[in-house]
Design a protein around this motif. Structure first.
Motif, PDB file in Angstrom:
ATOM      1  N   CYS A 259       0.645  -1.227   0.027  1.00  0.00           N
ATOM      2  CA  CYS A 259       0.022  -0.238   0.113  1.00  0.00           C
ATOM      3  C   CYS A 259       0.902   1.291   0.183  1.00  0.00           C
ATOM      4  CB  CYS A 259      -0.847  -0.048   1.242  1.00  0.00           C
ATOM      5  SG  CYS A 259      -2.081   1.052   1.294  1.00  0.00           S
TER       6      CYS A 259
ATOM      7  N   TYR B  49      -8.497  -0.986  -4.705  1.00  0.00           N
ATOM      8  CA  TYR B  49      -8.198  -2.217  -5.025  1.00  0.00           C
ATOM      9  C   TYR B  49      -7.334  -2.090  -6.466  1.00  0.00           C
ATOM     10  CZ  TYR B  49      -8.341  -7.032  -6.903  1.00  0.00           C
ATOM     11  OH  TYR B  49      -8.174  -8.132  -7.519  1.00  0.00           O
ATOM     12  N   ARG B  50      -7.832  -1.333  -7.143  1.00  0.00           N
ATOM     13  CA  ARG B  50      -7.106  -1.218  -8.719  1.00  0.00           C
ATOM     14  C   ARG B  50      -5.579  -0.622  -8.284  1.00  0.00           C
ATOM     15  NH1 ARG B  50     -10.855  -0.234 -13.664  1.00  0.00           N
ATOM     16  NH2 ARG B  50     -12.124  -1.982 -13.276  1.00  0.00           N
TER      17      ARG B  50
ATOM     18  N   SER C 144      -3.504   4.695  -2.286  1.00  0.00           N
ATOM     19  CA  SER C 144      -4.356   3.625  -2.174  1.00  0.00           C
ATOM     20  C   SER C 144      -4.960   3.701  -0.522  1.00  0.00           C
ATOM     21  CB  SER C 144      -3.723   2.420  -2.440  1.00  0.00           C
ATOM     22  OG  SER C 144      -2.518   2.163  -1.667  1.00  0.00           O
TER      23      SER C 144
END
Length: 111
Positions: free
Chosen positions: A43, A96-97, A47
């Motif tokens: 991460c 998520y992407r 994000s």
């Protein structure tokens, strides 16, 4: 002393207790995801921002629905589920992407 007792009663009536518990739960969920993704190095800041937005919007959606049903406003509850629930889905898909994109860019190809 009377002010403290009044504050305690106000804070721990059923309605405010639900909001208090939801705030603690959202903090716990956000902390859990932060520690898990930080440990796995999956991460980045962008994000994680969308993860936080998704979690907080999800909590707001649940609380909006709860308050609307308590006030006997069924249409407001349904519209809140539709609008804010849709935002939760959008924020979660973006997060998520971004995480999947970061994981795919870290894969090294060796010959």
């Amino acid at each position: 002393m009377h002010v403290l007792v009044s504050l305690f009663k106000w804070l721990f009536t059923l309605h405010q207790l639900v909001w208090f518990v939801a705030g603690g739960l959202s903090f716990s969920v956000i902390t859990y995801f932060y520690m898990k993704f930080k440990q796995d190095n999956k991460c980045d800041k962008l994000s994680f921002t969308f993860i936080v937005l998704s979690a907080l919007t999800f909590d707001f959606t649940i609380l909006w629905t709860y308050d609307s049903y308590i006030e006997n406003e069924v249409r407001a509850a349904n519209m809140g589920l539709l609008v804010f629930g849709g935002l939760v889905v959008v924020f979660a898909i973006i997060a998520y992407r971004l995480i999947a994109k970061k994981n795919n860019s870290e894969v090294e190809v060796t010959d």
